[in-house]
Design a protein around this motif. Structure first.
Motif, PDB file in Angstrom:
ATOM      1  N   LYS A 119       0.913  -1.116   0.000  1.00  0.00           N
ATOM      2  CA  LYS A 119      -0.157  -0.096  -0.216  1.00  0.00           C
ATOM      3  C   LYS A 119       0.849   1.354  -0.100  1.00  0.00           C
ATOM      4  N   PRO A 120       0.454   2.266  -0.774  1.00  0.00           N
ATOM      5  CA  PRO A 120       1.322   3.548  -0.876  1.00  0.00           C
ATOM      6  C   PRO A 120       0.910   4.206   0.426  1.00  0.00           C
ATOM      7  N   ASP A 121       1.920   5.341   0.505  1.00  0.00           N
ATOM      8  CA  ASP A 121       1.553   6.212   1.792  1.00  0.00           C
ATOM      9  C   ASP A 121       2.220   7.540   1.330  1.00  0.00           C
ATOM     10  N   VAL A 122       1.858   8.461   1.999  1.00  0.00           N
ATOM     11  CA  VAL A 122       1.944   9.930   1.734  1.00  0.00           C
ATOM     12  C   VAL A 122       3.186  10.448   2.678  1.00  0.00           C
ATOM     13  N   ALA A 123       4.122  10.925   2.183  1.00  0.00           N
ATOM     14  CA  ALA A 123       5.104  11.602   3.419  1.00  0.00           C
ATOM     15  C   ALA A 123       6.234  12.614   2.245  1.00  0.00           C
ATOM     16  N   THR A 124       6.919  13.368   3.067  1.00  0.00           N
ATOM     17  CA  THR A 124       7.777  14.069   2.439  1.00  0.00           C
ATOM     18  C   THR A 124       9.051  13.317   2.413  1.00  0.00           C
ATOM     19  N   VAL A 125       9.765  13.385   1.265  1.00  0.00           N
ATOM     20  CA  VAL A 125      10.856  12.332   1.115  1.00  0.00           C
ATOM     21  C   VAL A 125      11.990  13.356   0.857  1.00  0.00           C
ATOM     22  N   LYS A 126      13.165  13.047   1.649  1.00  0.00           N
ATOM     23  CA  LYS A 126      14.269  13.710   1.721  1.00  0.00           C
ATOM     24  C   LYS A 126      15.157  13.007   1.145  1.00  0.00           C
ATOM     25  N   LEU A 127      16.129  13.517   0.202  1.00  0.00           N
ATOM     26  CA  LEU A 127      17.245  12.717  -0.383  1.00  0.00           C
ATOM     27  C   LEU A 127      18.692  13.530  -0.209  1.00  0.00           C
ATOM     28  N   THR A 128      19.602  12.390   0.021  1.00  0.00           N
ATOM     29  CA  THR A 128      20.780  13.071   0.465  1.00  0.00           C
ATOM     30  C   THR A 128      21.793  12.243  -0.528  1.00  0.00           C
ATOM     31  N   PHE A 129      22.590  12.905  -1.232  1.00  0.00           N
ATOM     32  CA  PHE A 129      23.381  12.465  -2.349  1.00  0.00           C
ATOM     33  C   PHE A 129      24.500  13.084  -2.470  1.00  0.00           C
ATOM     34  N   GLN A 130      25.616  12.367  -3.176  1.00  0.00           N
ATOM     35  CA  GLN A 130      26.824  13.159  -3.366  1.00  0.00           C
ATOM     36  C   GLN A 130      27.063  13.491  -4.856  1.00  0.00           C
ATOM     37  N   VAL A 164      10.910  16.563  -1.309  1.00  0.00           N
ATOM     38  CA  VAL A 164       9.575  16.584  -2.430  1.00  0.00           C
ATOM     39  C   VAL A 164       8.631  15.877  -1.430  1.00  0.00           C
ATOM     40  N   LYS A 165       7.482  16.178  -1.684  1.00  0.00           N
ATOM     41  CA  LYS A 165       6.336  15.457  -0.979  1.00  0.00           C
ATOM     42  C   LYS A 165       5.744  14.628  -1.951  1.00  0.00           C
ATOM     43  N   SER A 166       5.281  13.214  -1.617  1.00  0.00           N
ATOM     44  CA  SER A 166       4.908  12.179  -2.648  1.00  0.00           C
ATOM     45  C   SER A 166       3.573  12.694  -2.879  1.00  0.00           C
ATOM     46  N   ASN A 167       2.699  12.108  -3.978  1.00  0.00           N
ATOM     47  CA  ASN A 167       1.472  12.400  -4.089  1.00  0.00           C
ATOM     48  C   ASN A 167       0.605  11.487  -3.309  1.00  0.00           C
ATOM     49  N   GLU A 168      -0.632  11.403  -3.646  1.00  0.00           N
ATOM     50  CA  GLU A 168      -1.627  10.442  -3.060  1.00  0.00           C
ATOM     51  C   GLU A 168      -1.211   8.855  -3.169  1.00  0.00           C
ATOM     52  N   ASP A 169      -0.752   8.825  -4.540  1.00  0.00           N
ATOM     53  CA  ASP A 169      -0.289   7.282  -4.795  1.00  0.00           C
ATOM     54  C   ASP A 169       1.074   7.154  -4.313  1.00  0.00           C
ATOM     55  N   GLY A 170       1.815   7.939  -3.450  1.00  0.00           N
ATOM     56  CA  GLY A 170       3.058   7.571  -2.707  1.00  0.00           C
ATOM     57  C   GLY A 170       4.155   7.937  -3.961  1.00  0.00           C
ATOM     58  N   ARG A 171       3.893   8.271  -5.033  1.00  0.00           N
ATOM     59  CA  ARG A 171       5.032   8.662  -6.120  1.00  0.00           C
ATOM     60  C   ARG A 171       5.741   9.905  -5.681  1.00  0.00           C
ATOM     61  N   PHE A 172       7.122   9.891  -5.860  1.00  0.00           N
ATOM     62  CA  PHE A 172       8.023  11.108  -5.867  1.00  0.00           C
ATOM     63  C   PHE A 172       8.766  10.927  -6.963  1.00  0.00           C
ATOM     64  N   LYS A 173       9.387  12.298  -7.371  1.00  0.00           N
ATOM     65  CA  LYS A 173      10.663  12.210  -8.286  1.00  0.00           C
ATOM     66  C   LYS A 173      11.474  13.280  -8.028  1.00  0.00           C
ATOM     67  N   PHE A 174      12.837  13.118  -8.342  1.00  0.00           N
ATOM     68  CA  PHE A 174      13.701  13.965  -8.216  1.00  0.00           C
ATOM     69  C   PHE A 174      14.411  14.334  -9.570  1.00  0.00           C
ATOM     70  N   LEU A 175      14.451  15.430 -10.310  1.00  0.00           N
ATOM     71  CA  LEU A 175      15.052  15.441 -11.388  1.00  0.00           C
ATOM     72  C   LEU A 175      16.462  16.324 -11.526  1.00  0.00           C
ATOM     73  N   GLY A 176      17.065  16.141 -12.555  1.00  0.00           N
ATOM     74  CA  GLY A 176      18.358  17.035 -12.849  1.00  0.00           C
ATOM     75  C   GLY A 176      19.385  16.814 -12.040  1.00  0.00           C
ATOM     76  N   LEU A 177      19.500  15.550 -11.359  1.00  0.00           N
ATOM     77  CA  LEU A 177      20.661  15.373 -10.554  1.00  0.00           C
ATOM     78  C   LEU A 177      21.772  15.026 -11.298  1.00  0.00           C
ATOM     79  N   ASP A 178      23.141  15.518 -10.846  1.00  0.00           N
ATOM     80  CA  ASP A 178      24.299  15.594 -11.282  1.00  0.00           C
ATOM     81  C   ASP A 178      25.077  14.359 -10.530  1.00  0.00           C
ATOM     82  N   ILE A 179      24.865  13.043 -10.525  1.00  0.00           N
ATOM     83  CA  ILE A 179      25.257  12.036  -9.793  1.00  0.00           C
ATOM     84  C   ILE A 179      25.824  11.225 -10.745  1.00  0.00           C
ATOM     85  N   MET A 180      27.016  10.494 -10.186  1.00  0.00           N
ATOM     86  CA  MET A 180      27.783   9.773 -11.140  1.00  0.00           C
ATOM     87  C   MET A 180      27.306   8.046 -10.777  1.00  0.00           C
TER      88      MET A 180
END
Length: 825
Positions: free
Chosen positions: A486-497, A507-523
């Protein structure tokens, strides 16, 4: 028949046909119109013939499909290798800066032999027909001493070499009426193309018969299975084409003729293209329009304003640029009725660039020097700019230029039509006087699309289904921890190098629990730490499911050229006999590298305490500590930073908000406050630097209080927090030990530098590189203000003839391609 054709010609020449020419105000959609932005990807590969165990080196050019200019913004290109069984062998994500990027593949030594496909595309290109992805076929020769005939796919499953099932198959003969349809009671020009069961063109002769068995005409292929014939179909009759191939008879149905239709015939004359339009409809051509378009959009628009059944259009060549032009007739409702592609070459669109070896014969173990010079043709080139790449390969691993596709043939030809073009270099570099004639024949067959107007993008509502990417996209779903379905709603915090510093996003997930981070410069293989926040519930109530990076589906990837035997590919090499000898040398060296005797290595185990003591003794001046926190058990927990991980783990260490204090120590200076001294691998740093260290890179942390901190004098008056990170080897060992809400994630590939072998070194790894048929690869070559550049590299240890291939693009979007050869002896 000849008399009737002459009468038709005279009728066209003297018929009073009128039309008006004006701006494009039609609703007719042109797929390549500049208002519908498209992209092209081209890869310059170092060669197209490899041994299993070799490296593939490539450079990526990402360009605007209309102008062939590159964007200054960042972008992302996906590159993969598809095996003969349509499974992905390897997959890379390439960072694009100013329209270019580069990368490489290390081919596994246990790959089976056969034809593979290198495929490249952007996420945005998936909005359009996938047949416009970049594709290049290459052949991989297996290592014969490796007996198992399997390879590993991207999904981890074993691949088994597929065999061609040719029984019951017949040559594929297709018919392409000029303009789109066969029209009854009119002379129609019909192009045809035939491919054998292996997907390659074959030469054939045949006859056209009606249903009574009466022969109507004969036909024969003129070039690579393509040819033309004229036919005047009669209403109610059916027609078949009969051929004989390899002693067997085959019969094919021609398209059914239509009663009310339009015949289009295009003829290239000295200064213009003449397009003859004739209709069998009683309603005539009044209200019809002819559109001419190229990559940049509409170049010609003429409307018929009289009720005539015949129209003649003349399109001045001065309106065109080098490349494919599309002529489309639309009716009064802007519906496409007929279409014809032509290829126009003004003969001067691309500047000439020369590769001049300093010496045609070079000494082994020496150096080779190449001079790259632009032929200015008297023009000012002080502001000329270009980005180019160069490959130098053994001639035995090369195919003739007429058989190859380069950046010029791809941008101007391959990328504008669907399907595999056999021997594309022939249409640009052959000295055959019939080259232009056969190129027009290619336009009638390969370019027959009926109609490009149908190449509409994939959309979701009013937006594109796939967005342009400026970096890596990370997507996933928040789930309930105790009920992960079952999906849930929460604020998703991402830490990356990222490539420069630590990054934190939320970012806060939508009602279906989906979240998306765009444009990351990660290797690649980056570790991503997630924290789910809901102030009414603790984090342990949530779980996270992260989407993996998936290549585009390969369902549309068809085997346009199937290679059943090695010999069928080697016939296109310059010298297949020399190539076999070269393969043998490579295989012998690989055998030494791979088939080593089993060796048992015994080492003395080292305790964690000894490892910590070693790091302290080499990095710090203190000898005793108050407390130590070992991060081996906690580094994969979703802490936002390492100070948060210390909270409640060390007695007397308070971490709250952005402040850190060690209780039980006295400040030696009231001005210093309560901030302790921070050390990173023995070097004093500020608190911000400590917070930017990824939690998963920490080995352990020492805390010093009171007298133990006094060794640092006044600086240690508020205590000391000393952070030690994992070494490169330790980080590599941790790669597969990620758990909890910390994930390995595929980011941008970090390309390797092309090797420059130390030929005096007897190391087997160096020998392996020495026997690669690629002598040199240089992905970035730039010119000075005089339009010149120099490339210098080792000559190697093998006597042979080498081919230099230069490819690139100018700042004005003009493709550059050149070749040269030299000898090493």
């Amino acid at each position: 028949m000849k008399i009737t054709a002459l009468v038709l010609f005279l009728w066209i020449a003297f018929t009073d046909c009128t039309y008006s020419q004006g701006q494009d105000n039609s609703k007719y959609f042109i797929a390549n119109d500049s208002t519908n932005y498209r992209e092209k990807v081209f890869l310059h590969l170092d060669k197209s013939y490899y041994n299993a165990g070799e490296d593939i080196w490539f450079k990526v050019y990402l360009l605007n499909a209309a102008s062939h200019l590159w964007d200054a913004i960042r972008n992302v290109v996906y590159v993969d290798i598809v095996g003969p069984d349509n499974k992905i062998v390897d997959f890379k994500i390439i960072r694009i800066e100013d329209g270019i990027g580069n990368g490489d593949f290390a081919l596994p030594s246990d790959l089976y032999g056969g034809e593979y496909t290198v495929r490249a595309y952007t996420n945005y290109m998936r909005n359009f027909d996938e047949t416009y992805f970049f594709r290049q076929q290459l052949y991989i020769s297996p290592l014969n001493f490796i007996t198992k005939n399997v390879g590993t796919a991207l999904d981890g499953n074993e691949q088994v070499e597929s065999e061609l099932v040719l029984q019951g198959q017949m040559p594929d003969l297709q018919f392409f009426p000029e303009g789109g349809n066969l029209v009854n009671d009119y002379f129609n020009r019909v192009g045809f193309k035939i491919l054998g069961v292996d997907g390659r063109s074959i030469d054939i002769e045949g006859v056209i018969l009606d249903e009574t068995g009466t022969q109507i005409t004969e036909f024969a292929s003129a070039h690579l299975g393509m040819g033309l014939f004229d036919i005047k179909p009669v209403e109610g009759r059916k027609y078949t084409a009969n051929i004989v191939h390899n002693g067997k008879k085959y019969s094919y149905d021609l398209p059914q003729g239509v009663k009310d239709g339009i015949v289009m015939r295009v003829q290239e004359l000295r200064d213009y293209y003449q397009i003859n339009i004739q209709t069998s409809s009683d309603n005539g051509l009044n209200g019809f329009s002819l559109f001419g378009s190229q990559r940049t959009g509409t170049i010609y628009n003429a409307k018929i304003d009289q009720d005539k059944s015949l129209a003649v259009f003349k399109v001045d060549k001065e309106l065109l640029v080098t490349g494919i032009a599309q002529f489309t007739l639309v009716d009064e409702k802007s519906t496409a009725i007929c279409e014809r592609l032509v290829f126009y070459d003004d003969g001067s669109s691309s500047p000439e660039i020369k590769i001049i070896p300093l010496s045609q014969t070079n000494t082994k173990n020496g150096t080779v020097q190449l001079s790259i010079e632009l032929d200015s043709k008297g023009q000012d080139i002080s502001n000329f700019g270009a980005n180019m790449s160069i490959s130098v390969t053994d001639l035995a691993a090369s195919s003739p230029r007429e058989h190859q596709a380069d950046i010029r043939t791809y941008l101007l030809l391959n990328s504008e039509v669907k399907g595999k073009i056999e021997n594309p270099g022939y249409y640009f570099y052959s000295e055959d006087p019939k080259r232009r004639q056969f190129l027009d024949l290619l336009m009638m067959t390969q370019g027959w699309r009926q109609f490009i107007v149908n190449d509409l993008p994939n959309t979701r509502g009013d937006s594109f289904a796939f967005v342009k990417e400026m970096g890596i996209s990370v997507e996933g779903e928040v789930r309930k921890f105790h009920n992960p379905d079952k999906p849930d709603v929460a604020t998703v915090k991402l830490t990356f190098q990222d490539s420069n510093l630590m990054g934190r996003l939320s970012v806060k997930s939508n009602e279906d629990g989906r979240f998306k981070f765009l444009g990351l410069d990660i290797m690649e293989d980056n570790k991503l730490a997630f924290e789910m926040v809901d102030y009414d519930r603790p984090m342990k109530e949530f779980a996270i499911q992260l989407d993996s990076v998936r290549p585009a589906p390969i369902s549309s990837l068809k085997k346009e050229h199937r290679l059943g035997e090695t010999a069928s590919f080697e016939q296109f090499l310059e010298n297949p006999v020399a190539r076999k000898g070269f393969d043998t040398n490579f295989e012998n060296e690989m055998m030494k590298l791979i088939q080593l005797d089993e060796v048992l290595i015994i080492t003395e185990g080292r305790s964690k305490k000894k490892e910590m003591d070693t790091k302290r003794s080499t990095s710090s001046i203190y000898s005793s500590v108050s407390n130590t926190v070992d991060f081996s058990e906690i580094r994969n927990q979703p802490y936002p930073n390492i100070l948060a991980a210390l909270r409640a783990r060390v007695p007397g260490v308070d971490v709250y908000g952005g402040f850190v204090a060690i209780r039980g120590v006295n400040s030696m200076s009231s001005e210093r406050g309560t901030t302790p001294l921070f050390l990173l691998n023995g070097v004093p740093v500020n608190q911000e630097a400590i917070e930017n260290v990824p939690v998963w890179e920490v080995d352990f942390i020492d805390v010093l209080k009171g007298a133990r901190a006094s060794i640092f004098g006044s600086e240690g008056g508020n205590g000391v927090i000393a952070v030690y990170t994992l070494t490169g080897k330790e980080l590599k060992d941790q790669k597969n030990k990620v758990a909890g809400n910390v994930f390995n994630y595929q980011g941008f590939y970090k390309p390797r530098k092309f090797y420059e072998p130390a030929y005096g070194n007897d190391d087997l790894g160096a020998n392996r590189k020495k026997f690669s048929s690629t002598l040199h690869w240089e992905p970035t070559v730039k010119m000075d203000n005089n339009g010149k550049s120099k490339v210098i590299f080792p000559a190697g240890t093998k006597s042979s003839i080498y081919r230099v291939v230069l490819q690139g693009i100018t700042n004005d979007g003009l493709p550059l391609a050149s070749e040269a050869v030299f000898e090493v002896d």
